[in-house]
Scaffold this active site. Sequence first.
Site, PDB file in Angstrom:
ATOM      1  N   GLY A  33     -69.920  18.326  -6.848  1.00  0.00           N
ATOM      2  CA  GLY A  33     -70.836  18.933  -7.813  1.00  0.00           C
ATOM      3  C   GLY A  33     -72.147  18.175  -7.825  1.00  0.00           C
ATOM      4  CG  LEU A  34     -75.725  20.489  -8.612  1.00  0.00           C
ATOM      5  CD1 LEU A  34     -76.392  21.434  -9.612  1.00  0.00           C
ATOM      6  CD2 LEU A  34     -76.640  20.252  -7.405  1.00  0.00           C
ATOM      7  CB  SER A  35     -77.017  14.190  -9.378  1.00  0.00           C
ATOM      8  OG  SER A  35     -77.259  13.053 -10.156  1.00  0.00           O
ATOM      9  N   GLY A  36     -75.118  14.615 -12.187  1.00  0.00           N
ATOM     10  CA  GLY A  36     -75.176  14.948 -13.611  1.00  0.00           C
ATOM     11  C   GLY A  36     -74.230  16.071 -14.021  1.00  0.00           C
ATOM     12  N   GLY A  38     -70.974  15.866 -14.179  1.00  0.00           N
ATOM     13  CA  GLY A  38     -69.831  15.349 -14.944  1.00  0.00           C
ATOM     14  C   GLY A  38     -68.718  14.784 -14.076  1.00  0.00           C
ATOM     15  CE  LYS A  39     -70.617  13.993  -8.224  1.00  0.00           C
ATOM     16  NZ  LYS A  39     -71.910  14.321  -8.857  1.00  0.00           N
ATOM     17  CB  SER A 107     -68.970  15.974  -1.082  1.00  0.00           C
ATOM     18  OG  SER A 107     -68.367  16.157  -2.333  1.00  0.00           O
TER      19      SER A 107
HETATM   20  S1  PPS Z   1     -73.372  12.319  -1.308  1.00  0.00           S
HETATM   21  O1  PPS Z   1     -74.354  13.414  -1.237  1.00  0.00           O
HETATM   22  O2  PPS Z   1     -72.012  12.816  -1.573  1.00  0.00           O
HETATM   23  O3  PPS Z   1     -73.400  11.509  -0.077  1.00  0.00           O
HETATM   24  O4  PPS Z   1     -73.828  11.420  -2.544  1.00  0.00           O
HETATM   25  P1  PPS Z   1     -72.962  10.324  -3.344  1.00  0.00           P
HETATM   26  O5  PPS Z   1     -72.390   9.313  -2.425  1.00  0.00           O
HETATM   27  O6  PPS Z   1     -72.028  11.023  -4.266  1.00  0.00           O
HETATM   28  O7  PPS Z   1     -74.079   9.572  -4.195  1.00  0.00           O
HETATM   29  C1  PPS Z   1     -74.748  10.254  -5.225  1.00  0.00           C
HETATM   30  C2  PPS Z   1     -75.270   9.278  -6.275  1.00  0.00           C
HETATM   31  O8  PPS Z   1     -76.383   8.575  -5.773  1.00  0.00           O
HETATM   32  C3  PPS Z   1     -77.491   8.645  -6.658  1.00  0.00           C
HETATM   33  N1  PPS Z   1     -78.612   9.199  -5.877  1.00  0.00           N
HETATM   34  C4  PPS Z   1     -78.772  10.447  -5.374  1.00  0.00           C
HETATM   35  N2  PPS Z   1     -78.060  11.597  -5.492  1.00  0.00           N
HETATM   36  C5  PPS Z   1     -78.518  12.697  -4.817  1.00  0.00           C
HETATM   37  N3  PPS Z   1     -79.621  12.726  -4.044  1.00  0.00           N
HETATM   38  C6  PPS Z   1     -80.366  11.598  -3.892  1.00  0.00           C
HETATM   39  N4  PPS Z   1     -81.445  11.617  -3.126  1.00  0.00           N
HETATM   40  C7  PPS Z   1     -79.948  10.401  -4.573  1.00  0.00           C
HETATM   41  N5  PPS Z   1     -80.450   9.141  -4.645  1.00  0.00           N
HETATM   42  C8  PPS Z   1     -79.631   8.435  -5.429  1.00  0.00           C
HETATM   43  C9  PPS Z   1     -77.049   9.403  -7.886  1.00  0.00           C
HETATM   44  O9  PPS Z   1     -76.817   8.434  -8.886  1.00  0.00           O
HETATM   45  C10 PPS Z   1     -75.737  10.060  -7.490  1.00  0.00           C
HETATM   46  O10 PPS Z   1     -74.705   9.907  -8.448  1.00  0.00           O
HETATM   47  P2  PPS Z   1     -74.182  11.124  -9.374  1.00  0.00           P
HETATM   48  O11 PPS Z   1     -73.033  10.518 -10.105  1.00  0.00           O
HETATM   49  O12 PPS Z   1     -73.784  12.268  -8.506  1.00  0.00           O
HETATM   50  O13 PPS Z   1     -75.334  11.445 -10.299  1.00  0.00           O
HETATM   51 MG    MG Z   2     -71.531   9.864 -10.878  1.00  0.00          MG
END
Ligand code: PPS
Ligand code: MG
Length: 198
Positions: A33-36, A38-39, A107
């Site tokens: 799921g998207l950043s934010g 709730g994962k 992912s």
């Molecule tokens: S991925 O796409 O699956 O390889 O990403 P992931 O390893 O889950 O890492 C995502 C967390 O890194 C931070 N972050 C970013 N997210 C998305 N895009 C960019 N460019 C980026 N830069 C830093 C962010 O805190 C993500 O955490 P979550 O918990 O998803 O918000």
């Molecule tokens: Mg997270």
Amino acid sequence: MKSTNIQHTKHLVSPFDRCLKNGHRNGILWFTGLSGSGKTTLALELERILFQKGWYTFVLDGDNIRHGLCADLGFSAADRAENIRRIGEVAKLFADSGCLVITAFISPYRKDRDQIRILAGDLFHEVYIATPMEICEQRDPKGLYAKARRGEIESFTGISAPYEPPITPDLLVETSELSVEDSLQQLLEYVRKKFTFT
Ligand code: PPS
Ligand code: MG
């Protein structure tokens, strides 16, 4: 380059023996799921509840893994693919040890998630933490959407990099419709159905 002259060593204790000892089935709950969305929140709460019930469970989370195992990787499509490949291998090892692994990675690419399904087979359960982008951006718990809008983060998922939602996830959790408690109930019900011996 892949090594040559290597073989597979077969364990004398099977994953099933380990599951019988633990009292539950093993597997990977693969949150995407998207950043934010709730994962992390849901993964950590689910882990805590299951741990208190005596389950062998462990969370692998993007923000943590990127400090160590994947500290050499960024957010290009190729680096994300390698990130997910490594996590998939680690998650499979945990699952083989009898664990119910919960992974919390954006992912974003379907083909990368499909590779884990090929690697892990029936152990793999795709859980779509589905939250509309506008809600994730409103929540913006780490201020990353604001930074990305200001052009301070490149290739930010949902803004300047793609997110490909699962087409037929094993479980759909709509966090904008449900409270954290209700989302957890939905996850616990799925865990009960798929991972308990009945
Ligand atoms: S991925 O796409 O699956 O390889 O990403 P992931 O390893 O889950 O890492 C995502 C967390 O890194 C931070 N972050 C970013 N997210 C998305 N895009 C960019 N460019 C980026 N830069 C830093 C962010 O805190 C993500 O955490 P979550 O918990 O998803 O918000
Ligand atoms: Mg997270």
